[in-house]
Design a protein around this motif. Structure first.
Motif, PDB file in Angstrom:
ATOM      1  N   LEU A   1       0.842  -1.201   0.000  1.00  8.51           N
ATOM      2  CA  LEU A   1       0.000   0.000   0.000  1.00  8.51           C
ATOM      3  C   LEU A   1       0.873   1.245   0.000  1.00  8.51           C
ATOM      4  O   LEU A   1       0.604   2.213  -0.726  1.00  8.51           O
ATOM      5  N   HIS A   2       1.922   1.230   0.804  1.00  6.37           N
ATOM      6  CA  HIS A   2       2.818   2.390   0.851  1.00  6.37           C
ATOM      7  C   HIS A   2       3.501   2.607  -0.491  1.00  6.37           C
ATOM      8  O   HIS A   2       3.698   3.737  -0.927  1.00  6.37           O
ATOM      9  N   ALA A   3       3.832   1.492  -1.160  1.00  2.81           N
ATOM     10  CA  ALA A   3       4.493   1.609  -2.462  1.00  2.81           C
ATOM     11  C   ALA A   3       3.595   2.300  -3.474  1.00  2.81           C
ATOM     12  O   ALA A   3       4.068   2.883  -4.443  1.00  2.81           O
ATOM     13  N   PHE A   4       2.293   2.205  -3.225  1.00  2.00           N
ATOM     14  CA  PHE A   4       1.360   2.820  -4.163  1.00  2.00           C
ATOM     15  C   PHE A   4       0.786   4.121  -3.614  1.00  2.00           C
ATOM     16  O   PHE A   4      -0.311   4.520  -3.962  1.00  2.00           O
ATOM     17  N   GLY A   5       1.504   4.750  -2.745  1.00  2.00           N
ATOM     18  CA  GLY A   5       1.137   6.094  -2.314  1.00  2.00           C
ATOM     19  C   GLY A   5       0.153   6.150  -1.167  1.00  2.00           C
ATOM     20  O   GLY A   5      -0.288   7.229  -0.772  1.00  2.00           O
ATOM     21  N   MET A   6      -0.222   5.002  -0.615  1.00  2.00           N
ATOM     22  CA  MET A   6      -1.167   5.024   0.500  1.00  2.00           C
ATOM     23  C   MET A   6      -0.380   5.059   1.813  1.00  2.00           C
ATOM     24  O   MET A   6      -0.481   4.159   2.651  1.00  2.00           O
ATOM     25  N   ASN A   7       0.395   6.115   1.944  1.00  2.00           N
ATOM     26  CA  ASN A   7       1.336   6.177   3.063  1.00  2.00           C
ATOM     27  C   ASN A   7       0.662   6.361   4.412  1.00  2.00           C
ATOM     28  O   ASN A   7       1.284   6.144   5.453  1.00  2.00           O
ATOM     29  N   ASP A   8      -0.601   6.773   4.378  1.00  2.00           N
ATOM     30  CA  ASP A   8      -1.285   6.995   5.655  1.00  2.00           C
ATOM     31  C   ASP A   8      -1.727   5.688   6.308  1.00  2.00           C
ATOM     32  O   ASP A   8      -2.108   5.670   7.480  1.00  2.00           O
ATOM     33  N   GLU A   9      -1.702   4.624   5.542  1.00  2.00           N
ATOM     34  CA  GLU A   9      -2.168   3.353   6.096  1.00  2.00           C
ATOM     35  C   GLU A   9      -1.151   2.837   7.121  1.00  2.00           C
ATOM     36  O   GLU A   9       0.049   2.822   6.865  1.00  2.00           O
ATOM     37  N   SER A  10      -1.649   2.398   8.254  1.00  2.00           N
ATOM     38  CA  SER A  10      -0.728   1.910   9.277  1.00  2.00           C
ATOM     39  C   SER A  10      -0.934   0.428   9.567  1.00  2.00           C
ATOM     40  O   SER A  10      -0.188  -0.174  10.322  1.00  2.00           O
ATOM     41  N   SER A  11      -1.940  -0.165   8.962  1.00  2.00           N
ATOM     42  CA  SER A  11      -2.170  -1.585   9.198  1.00  2.00           C
ATOM     43  C   SER A  11      -2.909  -2.167   8.012  1.00  2.00           C
ATOM     44  O   SER A  11      -3.564  -1.447   7.247  1.00  2.00           O
ATOM     45  N   PHE A  12      -2.788  -3.473   7.835  1.00  2.00           N
ATOM     46  CA  PHE A  12      -3.550  -4.146   6.781  1.00  2.00           C
ATOM     47  C   PHE A  12      -4.034  -5.491   7.290  1.00  2.00           C
ATOM     48  O   PHE A  12      -3.303  -6.213   7.967  1.00  2.00           O
ATOM     49  N   GLY A  13      -5.248  -5.825   6.930  1.00  2.00           N
ATOM     50  CA  GLY A  13      -5.795  -7.125   7.313  1.00  2.00           C
ATOM     51  C   GLY A  13      -6.017  -7.187   8.807  1.00  2.00           C
ATOM     52  O   GLY A  13      -6.282  -6.169   9.461  1.00  2.00           O
ATOM     53  N   ALA A  14      -5.908  -8.398   9.337  1.00  2.00           N
ATOM     54  CA  ALA A  14      -6.116  -8.574  10.768  1.00  2.00           C
ATOM     55  C   ALA A  14      -5.023  -7.823  11.521  1.00  2.00           C
ATOM     56  O   ALA A  14      -3.843  -8.134  11.346  1.00  2.00           O
ATOM     57  N   PRO A  15      -5.392  -6.834  12.330  1.00  2.00           N
ATOM     58  CA  PRO A  15      -4.370  -5.985  12.944  1.00  2.00           C
ATOM     59  C   PRO A  15      -3.401  -6.750  13.831  1.00  2.00           C
ATOM     60  O   PRO A  15      -2.235  -6.361  13.941  1.00  2.00           O
ATOM     61  N   GLU A  16      -3.876  -7.869  14.438  1.00  2.12           N
ATOM     62  CA  GLU A  16      -2.962  -8.602  15.317  1.00  2.12           C
ATOM     63  C   GLU A  16      -1.845  -9.288  14.530  1.00  2.12           C
ATOM     64  O   GLU A  16      -0.875  -9.756  15.106  1.00  2.12           O
ATOM     65  N   HIS A  17      -2.002  -9.339  13.205  1.00  3.49           N
ATOM     66  CA  HIS A  17      -0.958  -9.953  12.393  1.00  3.49           C
ATOM     67  C   HIS A  17      -0.195  -8.907  11.591  1.00  3.49           C
ATOM     68  O   HIS A  17       0.450  -9.227  10.601  1.00  3.49           O
ATOM     69  N   CYS A  18      -0.327  -7.643  11.979  1.00  6.43           N
ATOM     70  CA  CYS A  18       0.378  -6.607  11.234  1.00  6.43           C
ATOM     71  C   CYS A  18       1.174  -5.759  12.209  1.00  6.43           C
ATOM     72  O   CYS A  18       0.603  -5.124  13.096  1.00  6.43           O
ATOM     73  N   THR A  19       2.476  -5.788  12.064  1.00  4.72           N
ATOM     74  CA  THR A  19       3.318  -5.058  13.016  1.00  4.72           C
ATOM     75  C   THR A  19       4.000  -3.859  12.372  1.00  4.72           C
ATOM     76  O   THR A  19       4.763  -3.163  13.006  1.00  4.72           O
ATOM     77  N   GLY A  20       3.753  -3.608  11.103  1.00  7.58           N
ATOM     78  CA  GLY A  20       4.362  -2.462  10.434  1.00  7.58           C
ATOM     79  C   GLY A  20       4.966  -2.872   9.119  1.00  7.58           C
ATOM     80  O   GLY A  20       5.118  -4.067   8.843  1.00  7.58           O
ATOM     81  N   PRO A  21       5.289  -1.912   8.278  1.00  6.58           N
ATOM     82  CA  PRO A  21       5.811  -2.247   6.946  1.00  6.58           C
ATOM     83  C   PRO A  21       7.138  -2.999   7.029  1.00  6.58           C
ATOM     84  O   PRO A  21       7.887  -2.852   7.989  1.00  6.58           O
ATOM     85  N   LEU A  22       7.401  -3.802   6.021  1.00  9.40           N
ATOM     86  CA  LEU A  22       8.676  -4.509   5.948  1.00  9.40           C
ATOM     87  C   LEU A  22       9.801  -3.502   5.767  1.00  9.40           C
ATOM     88  O   LEU A  22       9.702  -2.598   4.938  1.00  9.40           O
ATOM     89  N   SER A  23      10.853  -3.684   6.505  1.00  2.63           N
ATOM     90  CA  SER A  23      11.963  -2.748   6.371  1.00  2.63           C
ATOM     91  C   SER A  23      12.755  -3.078   5.120  1.00  2.63           C
ATOM     92  O   SER A  23      12.887  -4.238   4.732  1.00  2.63           O
ATOM     93  N   GLY A  24      13.231  -2.039   4.487  1.00  5.17           N
ATOM     94  CA  GLY A  24      14.177  -2.232   3.395  1.00  5.17           C
ATOM     95  C   GLY A  24      13.581  -2.662   2.082  1.00  5.17           C
ATOM     96  O   GLY A  24      14.318  -2.972   1.147  1.00  5.17           O
ATOM     97  N   LEU A  25      12.256  -2.692   1.998  1.00  4.48           N
ATOM     98  CA  LEU A  25      11.680  -3.115   0.724  1.00  4.48           C
ATOM     99  C   LEU A  25      11.458  -1.927  -0.209  1.00  4.48           C
ATOM    100  O   LEU A  25      11.608  -2.034  -1.418  1.00  4.48           O
ATOM    101  N   LEU A  26      11.103  -0.794   0.394  1.00  6.69           N
ATOM    102  CA  LEU A  26      10.869   0.392  -0.442  1.00  6.69           C
ATOM    103  C   LEU A  26      12.184   1.139  -0.670  1.00  6.69           C
ATOM    104  O   LEU A  26      13.139   1.002   0.096  1.00  6.69           O
TER     105      LEU A  26
END
Lengths: 465, 850
Positions: A439-464
């Motif tokens: 999502l961040h790669a496509f400009g949706m930088n405001d998003e802080s979580s995706f899917g089930a929140p308990e399984h989302c701890t933040g964007p992957l480092s070093g991918l962008l």
């Protein structure tokens, strides 16, 4: 079995020939059915989007799904080695520096004995949604379960990016069989699967039939426009009237229907980019004959490529078979079904699994080649503007593991991803983090979580980038 | 008992040693045949191993340990390891309830890789339940872990399996601890199992000890109720759409290309899925095609010819809407409906005249929700607080879609218009009329096809290498055979549930299936032996007992099993010469798999006489396989340490001393085998060495060059297990470079008879069976299977799963079914008379959308 490559050759030849001969500019005309082909010129779009977040109109997203897991040892290269040094990824050597391979990104959200469905069912429900399957009545590969409980990443991106295109997104399949919900990775929302259509001729009609070469009768067009709109208005009114008579529980169904009618209106009111070349498919062939699998694959890849090249959508997904696929690969000398093979441990079966996955890599190489052949307005190739995400329902077939899903990313989403040519090794990341990063790669930088929140701890480092 | 038990385990061990490459951890113990078993303990890399197990109930136990490897002989702190039967005897000990015990295995070296350790406890005196036991913990555990499937009172609930089937406490504890909750037995340990068992025995038991459920208790309809259950907005299935178009516009229309292709007709509840974008685009394309079709032959459809006058045309359009329009919407059009549509007609009339105007009406109405969906509002004037009766028009639709899979015809609509359709006598007449129409046949065959999973028959593919005879003609013949058989069961004078399972299929043998019937002695009776069914529930290359067992369990008993765990262990690789029963044995050994697969696999094995295309085999299919023995299967004695060959062959170089021997053990199947050796003599000296099988000399190995040669000995008789294949060097002067030792099973090898026996458990017709003949009889006598047929019928007609509120409707249907002698025709009128069919739940259209 032997004539498939020839058929493929013939189809390709026809496509090339058609591309060469398509010099007549055409305008939009609404028709009821058509076998349209040709390059198209622009009329002003009637419908204009309201965009809240920044969209880079050059960016494109493709998701490509493979079934039954990979063969880990032959998929992942040694640490530090070239991405395409593994047996399975070798056919992609020409794209070495455009590929990113992820290791250690696990599909945690599908895991849990409290989550309905067998592993092959859970995988497709989780892979792009970061969620899991709802309770439901579909049995089959370990049921019972329903559909996924969350919107999938391609649809979030479609809502974000495809606001001014004819289609919000397009979902393709090859040889889609099997029970619900094995056949879906794309979800418009909880319990709203997008079917992956495995008939290229149907996809063709759906995408391209509203365009023909004929632009000589503007009055006729105007009258047809009026008729068409009157019919759609009537259907919309009817939906509204009925909706008010029904119990509340039924209304979301008709609301969804209404949304689709509006999407049709949008399709009819937008036009493809200029110089859009429409593929020619050739005669229809049997969809169930395993020998035709390579041909159908090529046609679907061609249509998926062209529909985006024509600007008809910015988001597409393709499923190579349903999850838990029993596809055979006779042109590779493999008459055993894929799922059964994936549970075998003997070297002969593993070789066959490698062969299957090598073949899939060759198809991906073909597709990336198509994308790379198109220079776009921002100076990048269509491949560089794209992000092609390859995914699977499980890591490996033999033990249904949710770990080390063979994620492969091609392209750079118009420069948003770090340079390719490497395998990024993560310790233990839930795949929701990958989805969030997309999502961040496509400009949706405001998003802080995706899917089930308990399984989302933040964007992957070093991918962008 | 001890002896035979050990033998069984030993057999399993033998193949597990070969089959399991790695097992990750020690698993929970379970009790089987009163033996406590701790399977699968991985001690690789450990110098010592501690086994921990719980004892769930009072009693005396006799312990012994079994080990998979045959090399290590000493166990610290325990009895003496007996390498003959792989047991370790432990002195008889007394164990009170609920304590933890451990056994320690001290390994002498790191080398042996124990893949499997079994601890068995034989119970010497079963414990009894104490009437004074506190059941509060059990009650709590039952409520949270059992009640949702078995019902709060233990009477069966949704499964429907009652919890008390007259088992002893010991057996009950065993079953709960090892299998419950289904698929996740770790959630209930020994203490929990004991608590629940006590609760069941003391609080839920009716003292009868009988859990076999009669028809009465299958549906817990305690008080008469007119609650019709939930009513959801149904959408036409593709088949219903197609049939309805045929009813409306005649057989000349072919919309196959335009119709939405994303939906199949297969699954219950599918008609309730939301329309996708692709579906809605398909509706539009199909409607446009229909409009074009009607425009081209408007005189066939319009009530009057085009007079050229606008006013007359409008009048005609109005008539058209009253006739065909009513039929399309399956209810009369209101004045406002007509007005809106006439406006549309005008648009078409202005651009393309009369025909175009009519076409536009078709195009619009065929996309309208009143056609695509089946709204059921009910007659609110007659509502009570629970239910509202459907209107006559809605009833006409339900009847028509149920019997014919299409919208109502003129007669039904006329009766609805007269308001007479809801009269019982009229309804009964209509049920009869609709039943006797050929369209009903199609629709009811559809019911069987969906129930039995045969809708996919046309898509079934088989591996041409294994089943070269499989083609469209064969699958078409199977379809024809199934349809013929099903028609007689559904509509024939002797058709019944029992006949479904037991009718001989000799009379239904299409020519293309002659080979399937070549052996007249083939027992082929009833549904389970139907080649179509056997082919669908198989893999492309082989039969698949799991799917077949699941089919019986889920489709015929309506038992709902939970899914397999997320990360299953590595499966045993197929070893040549193994039967399916061998291959899937892990399912019923591994506690993680066992709880469910013990309910599935035995039923699947009942089908093992029939291959993946439904052909009968008396013998196991083991033909043409070759087993390659590996070095680890062999021992060397009186030889210098064997070393790898000096070439890339992977062979082993052996330098024998006097009396030197290479001894290989082989377990397979009894009968004649081909045994071949691929070897060479380093140095190429011609010398021969004797080959002995089970101490009998079968020939000599002789080589005269330094090239590998293969020597084969044919028709060597082997035992089922423990065969000793030896190469002996009596003089001790020879060297051998051996590459392969292969044991081939020729194509004419008399493989063992198929073992299709098993035990049916957890049903009202429990018992042992041999093959499908027995199982079919049991199914035909089962109350649960009858109730399942009732459920399947209900699901098919209502296009939804049943809910508890449907129990009274289900009971009515089931009773009528039973009273008719299980005649399927009785189901038709039975369901029509239920609240579920005639009513919908009351609702307020003002409520907020969820």
């Amino acid at each position: 079995m032997n004539n498939s490559p020839q058929r493929m050759e013939a189809a390709q030849a026809r496509i090339r020939q058609a591309a060469d001969s398509l010099t007549t500019p055409i305008t939009r005309r609404s028709v009821l059915k058509g076998l349209g082909l040709g390059a198209l010129t622009l009329a002003a779009p009637i419908w204009r989007p309201l965009q809240a977040q920044t969209v880079d109109p050059n960016q494109r997203f493709f998701a490509i799904f493979h079934p039954n897991g990979t063969v880990k040892d032959d998929f992942f290269p040694d640490s530090g080695a070239a991405v395409t040094s593994s047996r399975i990824l070798a056919p992609l050597a020409n794209f070495e520096d455009r590929l990113l391979l992820l290791k250690g990104v696990h599909m945690d959200s599908m895991i849990g004995s409290d989550k309905p469905g067998g592993p092959h069912m859970k995988g497709p429900g989780a892979v792009l949604t970061g969620g899991w399957l709802s309770e439901g009545s579909f049995s089959g590969a370990g049921g019972p379960a329903g559909y996924a409980n969350n919107i999938s990443v391609d649809q979030v991106l479609a809502n974000h990016m495809s606001t001014d295109t004819a289609f919000k997104s397009l979902e393709y399949g090859v040889a889609m069989r099997g029970q619900e919900p094995l056949k879906y990775v794309s979800y418009r929302g909880a319990n709203k699967p997008n079917p992956a259509v495995d008939d290229p001729w149907k996809m063709y009609d759906r995408i391209f039939s509203n365009f023909t070469l004929d632009s000589s009768e503007p009055e006729v067009n105007a009258q047809l426009d009026l008729e068409r709109q009157s019919v759609l208005d009537y259907v919309k009114d009817e939906l509204d009237v009925l909706n008010r008579r029904l119990p509340a529980q039924d209304r979301p169904r008709l609301d969804a229907h209404l949304t689709h009618i509006r999407s049709i209106e949008q399709q009819l009111q937008t036009v493809p980019r200029q110089q859009c070349e429409v593929p020619i498919l050739g005669d229809e062939v049997s969809l169930r004959d395993a020998d035709n699998y390579p041909l159908i694959t090529r046609l679907q890849l061609d249509i998926m490529f062209q529909a985006q090249a024509c600007g008809l959508t910015r988001v597409s997904s393709l499923m190579f078979c349903n999850a838990d696929s029993w596809q055979t690969f006779p042109w590779l000398g493999i008459d055993e079904e894929h799922h059964g093979l994936s549970h075998n441990l003997d070297s002969g079966s593993i070789q066959k699994l490698v062969d299957i996955n090598v073949w899939y890599s060759e198809q991906l190489a073909y597709f990336l080649d198509l994308l790379d052949s198109v220079p776009e307005a921002n100076g990048l190739s269509m491949l560089d503007n794209s992000l092609v995400l390859c995914c699977n329902e499980i890591g490996q077939g033999k033990n249904h593991t949710h770990e080390d899903i063979p994620w492969l990313l091609a392209g750079s989403a118009a420069g948003r991803l770090r340079p390719g040519g490497q395998m990024l090794e993560y310790g233990d990341e839930p795949h929701n983090n990958l989805m969030l990063t997309l999502l961040h790669a496509f400009g949706m930088n405001d998003e802080s979580s995706f899917g089930a929140p308990e399984h989302c701890t933040g964007p992957l480092s070093g991918l962008l980038a | 008992m001890r002896h035979s038990r050990s033998l069984t385990v030993r057999t399993l061990l033998t193949w597990l040693v070969l089959a399991l490459s790695q097992v990750a951890y020690a698993q929970r113990s379970y009790v089987e045949d009163n033996n406590l078993v701790v399977p699968r303990i991985d001690v690789e890399g450990y110098g010592a191993l501690e086994l921990t197990f719980r004892i769930g109930y009072d009693g005396q136990y006799l312990f012994w340990l079994l080990r998979a490897d045959q090399t290590s002989e000493a166990i610290a702190n325990s009895g003496v390891f007996n390498p003959q039967d792989l047991t370790i005897a432990i002195d008889e000990i007394e164990l009170p309830t609920g304590e933890l015990y451990s056994a320690t295995l001290q390994l002498l070296s790191q080398d042996p890789f124990i893949t499997f350790v079994v601890i068995e406890a034989e119970q010497l005196n079963p414990g009894q339940v104490d009437p004074g036991t506190d059941t509060s913990a059990g009650a709590e555990a039952y409520a949270s872990q059992c009640a949702s499937c078995h019902g709060v009172d233990g009477s069966g609930g949704s499964l429907p399996i009652p919890v008390n089937s007259g088992l002893s406490r010991v057996d009950l504890v065993d079953i709960i601890e090892t299998t419950m909750p289904l698929g996740n037995p770790d959630n209930c340990d020994a203490q929990c199992a004991a608590d629940i068992a006590d609760y069941i025995l003391l609080e839920l038991s009716d003292g009868s000890g009988g859990g076999s459920s009669g028809g009465e208790s299958l549906f817990s309809c305690t008080a008469p109720s007119n609650d019709p259950g939930p009513t959801a907005l149904a959408r036409l299935t593709p088949l219903q759409y197609k049939n309805t178009v045929r009813e409306l516009f005649g057989p000349g229309v072919n919309l196959d290309q335009a119709l939405p292709g994303g939906l199949s007709d297969q699954e219950v509840g599918k008609a309730l899925a939301d329309a996708s974008q692709f579906d809605v685009e398909g509706y539009r394309a199909a409607a446009a095609e229909l409009a074009e079709y009607v425009e081209a032959r408007v005189d066939d459809y319009a009530p009057c010819a085009d007079s050229g006058s606008g006013a007359a045309a409008r009048q005609c359009a109005t008539q058209f809407l009253e006739s065909l329009g009513t039929k399309i919407y399956r209810s009369p059009l209101a004045a406002s409906d007509v007005d809106a549509l006439l406006t549309l007609f005008d648009v078409g009339y202005d651009s393309g005249g009369y025909a175009r105007g009519m076409a536009l009406l078709i195009e619009a109405m065929m996309q309208a929700p009143r056609f695509i969906y089946r709204p059921e509002i009910g007659n609110s004037l007659l509502a009570d607080e629970t239910a509202v009766p459907l209107t006559d028009y809605e009833l006409a639709s339900r009847l028509s879609f149920m019997f014919w899979n299409q919208g109502p015809d003129d007669e039904l609509l006329a009766l609805a218009e007269e308001g007479r359709l809801n009269l019982d006598s009229v309804l009964a007449e209509q049920v009869l009329r609709l039943s006797n129409d050929p369209r009903a046949q199609e629709s009811f065959l559809d019911f069987f096809d969906i129930w039995f999973g045969l809708t996919g028959l046309e898509w079934v593919e088989k591996d041409p290498n294994v089943f070269p005879a499989w083609d469209d003609i064969v699958s078409g013949a199977m379809r024809e055979q199934a349809d013929g058989f099903f028609s007689d069961i559904l509509f024939g004078p002797n058709g019944s549930l029992n006949a479904l399972f037991t009718t001989p299929l000799d009379g239904y043998a299409p020519t293309a299936l002659d080979d399937w019937y070549a052996d007249a002695s083939t027992p082929r009776d009833g549904l389970l032996t139907l080649p179509a069914l056997l082919s669908v529930h198989s893999k492309p290359e082989e039969s698949f007992p799991i799917y077949r067992g699941l089919f019986v369990r889920e489709q015929l008993f309506c038992h709902q099993l939970p899914p397999p765990p997320d990360d299953i262990g590595d499966p045993p690789p197929p070893t040549a010469g193994m039967t399916n029963r061998d291959r899937y044995a892990q399912h019923t050994l591994d506690p993680g798999c066992q709880s469910c697969h013990a309910q599935i696999d035995p039923l699947g094995f009942a089908f093992e006489n029939f291959d993946a295309t439904g052909r009968f085999h008396e013998f196991e299919f083991l033909g043409g396989v070759t087993v390659t023995l590996e070095a680890e299967d062999c021992e060397f004695s009186n030889a210098h340490d064997p070393t790898p060959s000096d070439d890339a062959s992977g062979g082993i170089y052996i330098d024998f001393e006097a009396g030197g021997k290479l001894s290989c053990e082989y377990d397979g199947a009894a009968g004649p085998h081909d045994i071949s050796f691929t070897f060479k003599r380093p140095g190429g000296v011609t010398r021969s060495m004797g080959v002995f099988v089970n101490d009998s000399k079968v020939g000599v190995l002789s080589a005269s060059s330094n090239e590998f040669v293969t020597v084969t000995f044919s028709n060597v008789e082997l035992e089922a297990e423990n065969n000793l294949i030896e190469i002996r060097d009596t003089e001790g002067t020879r060297q051998l470079d051996i590459d392969k030792l292969e044991i081939g099973v020729g194509s004419d090898f008399p493989a063992p008879l198929v073992d299709a026996s098993g035990e049916l458990t957890g049903t009202d017709v429990d018992g042992s069976f041999t093959g499908l003949a027995d199982l079919s009889v049991m199914l035909g006598e089962s109350e649960t299977v009858r109730a399942c047929a009732t459920r399947q019928w209900f699901r098919h007609v209502m296009q939804r799963y049943e809910v508890p509120e449907d129990d009274c409707s289900l009971k009515d249907i089931n009773d009528a079914f039973r009273q008719s002698g299980d005649k399927f025709e009785s189901l038709r009128s039975a369901i029509v008379n239920t609240p579920a069919f005639r009513f919908r739940r009351v609702f307020s259209s003002d409520e907020e959308a969820p």
